[in-house]
Write an enzyme that holds these catalytic residues in place. Sequence first.
Site, PDB file in Angstrom:
ATOM      1  N   ASP A  16       1.588   3.585   2.491  1.00 49.27           N
ATOM      2  CA  ASP A  16       2.458   4.984   1.767  1.00 49.27           C
ATOM      3  C   ASP A  16       2.067   6.127   2.213  1.00 49.27           C
ATOM      4  O   ASP A  16       2.538   7.238   2.250  1.00 49.27           O
ATOM      5  CB  ASP A  16       1.244   5.110   0.432  1.00 49.27           C
ATOM      6  CG  ASP A  16       1.951   4.532  -0.219  1.00 49.27           C
ATOM      7  OD1 ASP A  16       3.915   4.119  -0.685  1.00 49.27           O
ATOM      8  OD2 ASP A  16       1.545   3.724  -1.688  1.00 49.27           O
ATOM      9  N   ALA A  52       3.776   8.035  -4.669  1.00 54.27           N
ATOM     10  CA  ALA A  52       4.403   7.517  -3.748  1.00 54.27           C
ATOM     11  C   ALA A  52       5.515   6.216  -5.054  1.00 54.27           C
ATOM     12  O   ALA A  52       5.403   6.012  -5.276  1.00 54.27           O
ATOM     13  CB  ALA A  52       3.618   6.731  -3.188  1.00 54.27           C
ATOM     14  N   ASN A 111       6.583   4.902  -7.933  1.00 55.87           N
ATOM     15  CA  ASN A 111       5.963   4.822  -9.065  1.00 55.87           C
ATOM     16  C   ASN A 111       4.839   4.953  -8.972  1.00 55.87           C
ATOM     17  O   ASN A 111       4.788   4.794 -10.652  1.00 55.87           O
ATOM     18  CB  ASN A 111       6.822   3.177  -9.773  1.00 55.87           C
ATOM     19  CG  ASN A 111       5.705   1.946  -7.974  1.00 55.87           C
ATOM     20  OD1 ASN A 111       6.344   2.292  -7.367  1.00 55.87           O
ATOM     21  ND2 ASN A 111       5.301   1.119  -8.546  1.00 55.87           N
ATOM     22  N   TYR A 112       3.978   4.623  -8.506  1.00 57.06           N
ATOM     23  CA  TYR A 112       2.363   5.131  -8.239  1.00 57.06           C
ATOM     24  C   TYR A 112       1.720   6.536  -8.106  1.00 57.06           C
ATOM     25  O   TYR A 112       3.013   7.487  -7.398  1.00 57.06           O
ATOM     26  CB  TYR A 112       1.920   4.012  -7.682  1.00 57.06           C
ATOM     27  CG  TYR A 112       1.521   2.967  -8.545  1.00 57.06           C
ATOM     28  CD1 TYR A 112       0.066   2.889  -8.576  1.00 57.06           C
ATOM     29  CD2 TYR A 112       2.048   1.929  -7.840  1.00 57.06           C
ATOM     30  CE1 TYR A 112      -0.610   1.944  -9.685  1.00 57.06           C
ATOM     31  CE2 TYR A 112       1.443   0.330  -8.644  1.00 57.06           C
ATOM     32  CZ  TYR A 112       1.237   0.448  -9.227  1.00 57.06           C
ATOM     33  OH  TYR A 112       0.153  -0.778  -9.832  1.00 57.06           O
ATOM     34  N   ASP A 161     -21.064   7.621  20.521  1.00 57.34           N
ATOM     35  CA  ASP A 161     -19.786   8.719  19.745  1.00 57.34           C
ATOM     36  C   ASP A 161     -19.424   7.523  18.932  1.00 57.34           C
ATOM     37  O   ASP A 161     -18.219   7.030  19.343  1.00 57.34           O
ATOM     38  CB  ASP A 161     -18.766   9.809  20.060  1.00 57.34           C
ATOM     39  CG  ASP A 161     -18.292  10.860  18.688  1.00 57.34           C
ATOM     40  OD1 ASP A 161     -18.778  10.431  17.935  1.00 57.34           O
ATOM     41  OD2 ASP A 161     -17.582  11.649  19.513  1.00 57.34           O
TER      42      ASP A 161
END
Length: 683
Positions: free
Chosen positions: A315, A396, A398-399, A609
């Site tokens: 998504d 997104a 339907n969600y 790092d």
Amino acid sequence: MVLDRLQQLAHHVKATAPPPHPLDPLSTSEIDTAVALIRKEHGKVNFNAVTLYEPRKVEMMAWLADPQKAPRPVRMADVVAIAPGGKVYDGIVDLEQEKVIEWKHTPGVQPLITMEDLQEVESIVRKDPKVIEQCAIIGIPKEEMHKVYCDPWTIGYDERFGTDFRLQQALMYYRPHVDDSQYTYPLDFCPIFNAETKEVIHIDIPPVRRPISKAPPNNYDVNSIEKDGGFRTDIKPIHITQPEGVSFNVNGRNIDWQNWNIHVGFNYREGIVLNNITFNDKGNVRPVFYRLSLAEMVVPYGNPEHPHQRKHAFDLGEYGGGYMTNSLSLGCDCKGAIHYMDAAFVNRAGASTIVKNAICIHEEDNGILFKHTDFRDESVIVTRARKLIISHIFTAANYEYCVYWIFHQDGTVQLDIKLTGILNTYAMNPGEDTKGWGTEVYPGVNAHNHQHLFCLRVDANIDGPNNTVFQVDAVRGPGEVGSAENKYGNAFYAKKTKFNTPREAMSDYDGNTSRTWEIANTNKLHPYSKKPVTYKLVSREVPPLLPKEGGLVWKRAGFARHAVHVTKYSDDQIHPAGRHVPQTSGEPSQGLPAWIEEAGADSSIDNTDIVLWHTFGLTHFPAPEDYPIMPAEPMTLLLRPRHFFARNPALDVPPSYARTPSQIASDSCGCSCKKSDGSSVQV
């Protein structure tokens, strides 16, 4: 004359206005400048993204350390564009010099599908003769094609079509009435849409047809609920007020709150990006995280039947969490005293656009922060907590995904995600066996099993940039019961395993050992515990990637193969599934697997790092209670200080009520609990 004067004023404002923070998202004027420069040099292209090209970390860290003397990082734009014929270009624009400094053709990739791309599919699909024919076969007459809808998805990957054409798959639905939920009437075929030619090039049709369902609608709109008995009447209002205002200060996009300082960024893909997170420890401003973001996600569905293997949405990488973000509403999405931030994007034509109220920032009461009552004398202290929440919500298809970054007074950072919206549904015949791949949540409605797997990117800066990651497991002590070293068998301890290389760091969650991971600065030891200053990742909702090794999803979503990966920092390694995700085959796997291979799986990640990548989420076996709209399902994780502070860093939060033993003995008053009007509670 008037135009000349306006141009002079605009130039004066531009020259005198304070420059944006180097990590601020691009403004609309900066987007417009980048677009104009690209147009001037490269003609007519469609714009997929224009976003901040983040300053190189070494430059940014130098500027943060001494903003008065160090060179200010240059504002630049990161551009993705599509030229006629479907050619994809990646570019970088220097906004201060007003110069295109990089412009390269990137063959064999497809950039993400924008909201504009999605919205044009439905009208074309409705008019396609082959689609009309398939609708008629399952019971939808031609004159009702205006009641046919689709959720366009990227095609994922389909070996029949490859990556040369920009494709979408249309998940089809029928809506009998305009107010009905179309997800109750899924259709059984799937058109493939070519975004370049604007046509349907193929339709996947199942061997067993599933006519349109005859079940009555199953709706969640207000009128439907009122007709079905109405709403509850026993809910009284809750009022949230802060009559003296909020306890945080906002300066541009920097937030000061309860010793925290946070820069709030936002981009089209990740949504909220938090930068340069520091904590003021009694005057000592200590770095904690350089950058936090939700960097990627994948939602694999578990039905192996063709073409459902294509249903595994990335998504963020395929659509953009920022592009899909909601404009938030006071009293609905957020309650209380709210500070909002907008988000600026580019559309296909190159015009800058604004999403109002994309980010919500507010405080909430958070229950008890700490408390103790002494049973001997009833002396007591109780201190209530509050939290700062920085949130956005994106849809997104339907969600809905509700993303909450939460900062606590004790130095903890929390990420909460709530999932709501509507299940993705597929058609089924009466009495059809779902074979365990899904659940019949309503007559004719098959909701397939699926996972929601999110990838958190943690760019650590625990008291400085050189950090080391440890895996921590709770294990039983050595020695059998009855032995001298463990006579009663009750010994247990925290077993710490240092990750020296990316290969060693590929680790999975183990609930049996309460597994956590620590990001430590081994160069700095706590004065009492003699252990390194640390932030611990506590995350318990960590299902494994269920699609099998070597399969399509496993290849494409390499970041989800393990709960944790650790890599040495690199400026361009932001997106764990790769820069351009749609239609990737996973051969070779992009993003994290490729970066680890390039750097060497046995290269050192000790005391340097580093970036920790954490995949977490949930596995969803749908049930009727999730339909027709799903109650929000929450998940949470914590980044907690361990051996970081000398002692409880929240002791200076004023108590809500406190009485010491000496006050009780002398019958003198301590501080009292407060009513909502500010007056004291009599005790």
